[in-house]
Design an enzyme around this catalytic site. Structure first.
Site, PDB file in Angstrom:
ATOM      1  N   GLU A   1      -3.262   7.636  -4.436  1.00 13.45           N
ATOM      2  CA  GLU A   1      -3.250   6.343  -3.745  1.00 13.45           C
ATOM      3  C   GLU A   1      -2.971   5.219  -4.730  1.00 13.45           C
ATOM      4  O   GLU A   1      -3.658   5.112  -5.739  1.00 13.45           O
ATOM      5  CB  GLU A   1      -4.595   6.101  -3.047  1.00 13.45           C
ATOM      6  CG  GLU A   1      -4.606   4.802  -2.254  1.00 13.45           C
ATOM      7  CD  GLU A   1      -5.950   4.531  -1.580  1.00 13.45           C
ATOM      8  OE1 GLU A   1      -6.019   4.514  -0.346  1.00 13.45           O
ATOM      9  OE2 GLU A   1      -6.935   4.352  -2.315  1.00 13.45           O
TER      10      GLU A   1
ATOM     11  N   TYR B   1       0.838  -1.196   0.000  1.00 11.68           N
ATOM     12  CA  TYR B   1       0.000   0.000   0.000  1.00 11.68           C
ATOM     13  C   TYR B   1       0.872   1.245   0.000  1.00 11.68           C
ATOM     14  O   TYR B   1       1.803   1.363   0.806  1.00 11.68           O
ATOM     15  CB  TYR B   1      -0.908   0.029   1.240  1.00 11.68           C
ATOM     16  CG  TYR B   1      -1.738   1.279   1.329  1.00 11.68           C
ATOM     17  CD1 TYR B   1      -2.993   1.343   0.729  1.00 11.68           C
ATOM     18  CD2 TYR B   1      -1.260   2.425   1.994  1.00 11.68           C
ATOM     19  CE1 TYR B   1      -3.753   2.509   0.786  1.00 11.68           C
ATOM     20  CE2 TYR B   1      -2.016   3.588   2.046  1.00 11.68           C
ATOM     21  CZ  TYR B   1      -3.253   3.619   1.447  1.00 11.68           C
ATOM     22  OH  TYR B   1      -3.994   4.773   1.494  1.00 11.68           O
TER      23      TYR B   1
END
Ligand code: ADP
Ligand code: MG
Length: 399
Positions: free
Chosen positions: A207, A119
């Protein structure tokens, strides 16, 4: 402003950031053509909506299959089937709300062999006045759970704008990911390129979830989400071109045409206020009196009668609105102009819900006179507390 995954990946490519090949398609035919330009034999068909959680989402239509908005296709024929199922169907994910979003376009992408899912995100962190990267070795579809249950697995690295991005920033992230050897250098470059892209395009948020390590050991951005600072869009026509109005709230789109700052909320009391600070205070005081605001609306400093009318229309287009509170402090704005706008809008639209108006400042007496002589059912209020009390009471009574 948000953009689609396929557009975000186009930006990544422009900056030399690795991401699997893929082509956007608006029809089943285009999806078929896309597969001809990709090597296969594995493809991934991805619903393009401005919301995450697509993989775990569900379509409302049973005909769209059980499997959600990210589907692995093992042949060109399967891409065809998935495209047919997804296009035009409504996808509900953890981020869309119960109504879901209609899928108007899909992304046909190379299927990639994944070793690990990481992530990585970046945002403008107000607390440190810096861009902050957030990284975790446990990426993929359950990052919210990781953040909640094991926050220690999430590492944050902020970049001092004076010295800019330095390799040690990237190395800290690489080590948080547990990367080794050549991957560390690749990560240092990738994070630096992302940082440059973010700054160059005035993003507020970026993101990559997941950032993956492929089976052959290289890094690649498998998903990408980007938000842009709307105050900086004037210098990014290429980003403005990517705007997809079908993904935005129609009332918010209408408001932006009139240069009104409008955000729809879940309550029942429509607010029309001048100045963002006063608008926030108005929402607070409505809550204090036990009701919920239906919107945030700032008509700005020098609003015209037409602008006030447009604002009224937008507020009333929300069927949840059971009453309206107009709260204006006339500084640059004159109270009589507001009063004229309110009266014109109330006449034209035949407002049936209770309307409370609090005016203060320049030409306030004239403004009040216009309201009083309009013959319309408008309740005047003297101050913020009085206004909030009157509108919440009127809405309760009407219910
Ligand atoms: P969302 O976050 O909206 O669910 P993602 O693009 O992150 O959508 O996809 C969800 C999951 O699907 C990923 O975590 C990954 O496991 C898998 N996936 C996505 N794209 C690909 C791809 N090109 N090849 C193989 N697997 C993929
Ligand atoms: Mg994702």
């Amino acid at each position: 402003m948000n953009i689609h995954e396929h557009q975000a990946k186009e930006l990544l490519r422009q900056y030399g950031i690795p991401t699997p090949a893929g082509i956007a398609a608006f029809s089943v035919r285009e999806a078929g053509e896309a597969t001809q330009q990709l090597p296969g034999p594995l493809f991934v068909v991805k619903a393009q909506i401005h919301a995450g959680g697509r993989g775990k989402g569900k379509f409302k239509e049973a005909s769209a299959g059980e499997k959600g908005g990210v589907r692995l296709a093992k042949s060109r024929a399967e891409v065809h089937t998935f495209a047919e199922q997804m296009l035009g169907a409504t996808l509900v994910t953890a981020q869309t709300g119960a109504d879901g979003r209609v899928v108007n376009r899909i992304y046909v992408s190379d299927g990639v062999d994944i070793e690990r899912e990481l992530y990585l995100s970046a945002l403008v962190d107000r607390a440190s006045s810096r861009v902050a990267f957030v990284a975790s070795a446990e990426g993929g579809v359950d990052i919210e759970k990781v953040a909640h249950d094991t926050p220690e697995k999430i590492v944050s690295v902020t970049i001092d704008p004076a010295s800019g991005y330095q390799p040690f920033h990237g190395r800290r992230i690489a080590f948080a990911f547990g990367l080794e050897g050549k991957q560390v250098a690749q990560c240092v470059k990738l994070v630096g390129d992302l940082y440059n892209l973010m700054l160059a395009k005035d993003m507020s948020m970026l993101e990559i979830n997941p950032l993956i390590v492929t089976k052959d050991g290289s890094l690649s951005c498998l998903d990408a989400k980007m938000s842009f600072d709307s105050n900086a869009l004037y210098r990014h026509p290429d980003i403005v071109d990517m705007r997809d109005l079908t993904e935005e709230d129609p009332a918010e789109v209408e408001a932006s045409k009139h240069d009104l700052s409008y955000v729809k909320l879940d309550g029942t009391i429509g607010c029309m206020v001048n100045g963002a600070g006063l608008a926030m205070a108005t929402m607070d005081i409505i809550k204090l009196y036990g009701a919920e605001p239906a919107n945030f609306l700032d008509v700005g400093g020098g609003a015209s009668k037409e602008k006030v009318q447009a604002a009224f229309k937008i507020i009333l287009s929300d069927p949840a609105v059971k009453g309206i509170l107009v709260n204006i402090f006339g500084g640059i704005m004159r109270c009589d102009i507001i009063a004229e706008g309110v009266v014109a809008a109330a006449r034209e639209m035949g407002i049936t819900v209770p309307l409370v108006v609090r005016l203060e400042g320049t030409n306030v007496e004239l403004g009040k006179k216009i309201l009083a002589e309009s013959g319309l059912k408008i309740t005047p209020a003297d101050d913020l507390g009085d206004a909030a009390e009157k509108i919440t009471a009127a809405v309760k009574e009407a219910a």
